[in-house]
Design an enzyme around this catalytic site. Structure first.
Site, PDB file in Angstrom:
ATOM      1  N   ASP A   8      33.819  51.057  33.741  1.00  0.00           N
ATOM      2  CA  ASP A   8      34.368  49.972  34.348  1.00  0.00           C
ATOM      3  C   ASP A   8      35.743  49.814  35.171  1.00  0.00           C
ATOM      4  O   ASP A   8      36.466  50.652  34.700  1.00  0.00           O
ATOM      5  CB  ASP A   8      34.255  48.575  33.597  1.00  0.00           C
ATOM      6  CG  ASP A   8      34.630  47.308  34.172  1.00  0.00           C
ATOM      7  OD1 ASP A   8      34.063  46.881  35.234  1.00  0.00           O
ATOM      8  OD2 ASP A   8      35.353  46.453  33.475  1.00  0.00           O
ATOM      9  N   ASP A  10      37.793  46.643  36.832  1.00  0.00           N
ATOM     10  CA  ASP A  10      38.733  45.536  36.395  1.00  0.00           C
ATOM     11  C   ASP A  10      38.833  45.244  35.079  1.00  0.00           C
ATOM     12  O   ASP A  10      37.724  45.011  34.300  1.00  0.00           O
ATOM     13  CB  ASP A  10      38.193  44.356  37.164  1.00  0.00           C
ATOM     14  CG  ASP A  10      38.230  44.362  38.718  1.00  0.00           C
ATOM     15  OD1 ASP A  10      38.790  45.186  39.059  1.00  0.00           O
ATOM     16  OD2 ASP A  10      37.487  43.540  39.528  1.00  0.00           O
ATOM     17  N   ASP A 215      34.920  45.980  29.356  1.00  0.00           N
ATOM     18  CA  ASP A 215      35.476  44.978  28.679  1.00  0.00           C
ATOM     19  C   ASP A 215      34.987  43.621  28.669  1.00  0.00           C
ATOM     20  O   ASP A 215      35.531  42.824  28.037  1.00  0.00           O
ATOM     21  CB  ASP A 215      37.133  44.771  29.319  1.00  0.00           C
ATOM     22  CG  ASP A 215      37.071  44.144  30.854  1.00  0.00           C
ATOM     23  OD1 ASP A 215      35.975  44.495  31.530  1.00  0.00           O
ATOM     24  OD2 ASP A 215      37.740  43.162  31.278  1.00  0.00           O
TER      25      ASP A 215
HETATM   26 MG   LIG Z   1      35.690  44.360  33.737  1.00  0.00          MG
END
Ligand SMILES: [Mg+2]
Length: 270
Positions: A8, A10, A215
């Site tokens: 991922d 961001d 995240d």
């Molecule tokens: Mg993310």
């Protein structure tokens, strides 16, 4: 065995507060030296992906708009495989609904309910920059959506179930993360795209070991599709709750890119 890293962007490789990745540069250099593919698997658009690929010197395939499509550089694999279309330097495997269909669905929902819905497509570059705390250049890239639309839903929380119902009725899916709601095709998720890309890597290299780093909630399908799932710590000091079936998930001590480096060192470079 060939290791493939799905990541991922961001909040994971990019720090959430300022999109910085400097602390990860030595680890990225080490991955390149070992020829470990680094596959972006993100909500970001093609244009945003291309920006970070160029910045980081990464030339591997990537997954855009939360699984909306896979972009494979033309000469990347040594065999032919089925794809939806060709765009510039890439073969594109598409899963997402088209942007104009999603925009039309939002228009219809607005007309039927009177809801205040403001999509990125309704906003100027300057408005997106201001609202999402991006620079003008970043906002331009963020607005270049093809397989999903982000929007602000300016209604009381108790109207949310009606919104979900309406989106489903139109044949699409809705997710909500942070400020924006996101409408996208039913088949578009990170996990499906990761599985298809993993099959291509297996055809090329034989046995493959996959690692996924994320995240947040929209990473769960990706984390479920890899051999070794891992999450980084979030700015509030928490980790994504371990979903059922992901008991082997590794929780990095570091936040964002620091945690990313920790995962790379532990599972790939050590
Ligand atoms: Mg993310």
């Amino acid at each position: 065995m060939k290791i493939v890293l799905f990541t991922d962007l961001d909040g994971t490789l990019l720090r959430l507060s300022d999109y910085s990745y400097d602390v990860a540069l030595p680890a990225i250099a080490a991955l390149k030296e070992r020829k470990v593919p680094v596959v972006f698997c993100t909500a970001k658009t093609l244009s945003e992906n291309e920006y970070y690929r160029a910045e980081l010197g990464i030339e591997d395939p990537f997954i855009v708009e939360n699984g909306g499509a896979i972009f494979v550089p033309r000469d990347y694999f040594s065999f032919d495989f089925p794809y939806s279309n060709e765009q510039g330097r890439y073969y594109v495997i598409e899963f997402g609904a088209r942007y104009d269909e999603l925009r039309a669905a939002l228009d219809a929902i607005r007309a039927e309910t009177g809801f205040k819905i403001t999509g990125f497509g309704d906003m100027t570059v300057e408005e997106v920059a201001e609202d999402a705390n991006l620079s003008i250049e970043q906002a331009k890239r963020a607005k270049a959506k093809v397989y999903n639309e982000s929007f602000i839903f300016d209604e009381p929380k108790d109207k949310e179930p009606i919104l979900f119902e309406k989106v489903q009725e139109k044949g699409f899916s809705l997710t909500h993360g942070g400020r924006y709601y996101n409408i996208h095709g039913r088949n578009a998720d990170k996990g499906r795209a990761v599985k298809i890309l993993t099959e291509l890597f297996k055809r090329e290299y034989g046995a493959v070991m996959t690692i996924g780093v994320g995240d947040s909630k929209n990473d769960i399908p990706m984390l479920k599709a890899v051999d070794q799932p891992a999450v980084v710590k979030r700015p509030d000091g928490t980790w994504l709750e371990v979903p059922h079936g992901l008991e082997n998930m590794y929780k990095a001590e570091g936040e964002g890119p620091e945690g990313w480096v920790e995962v790379v060192e532990r599972f790939i470079l050590s």
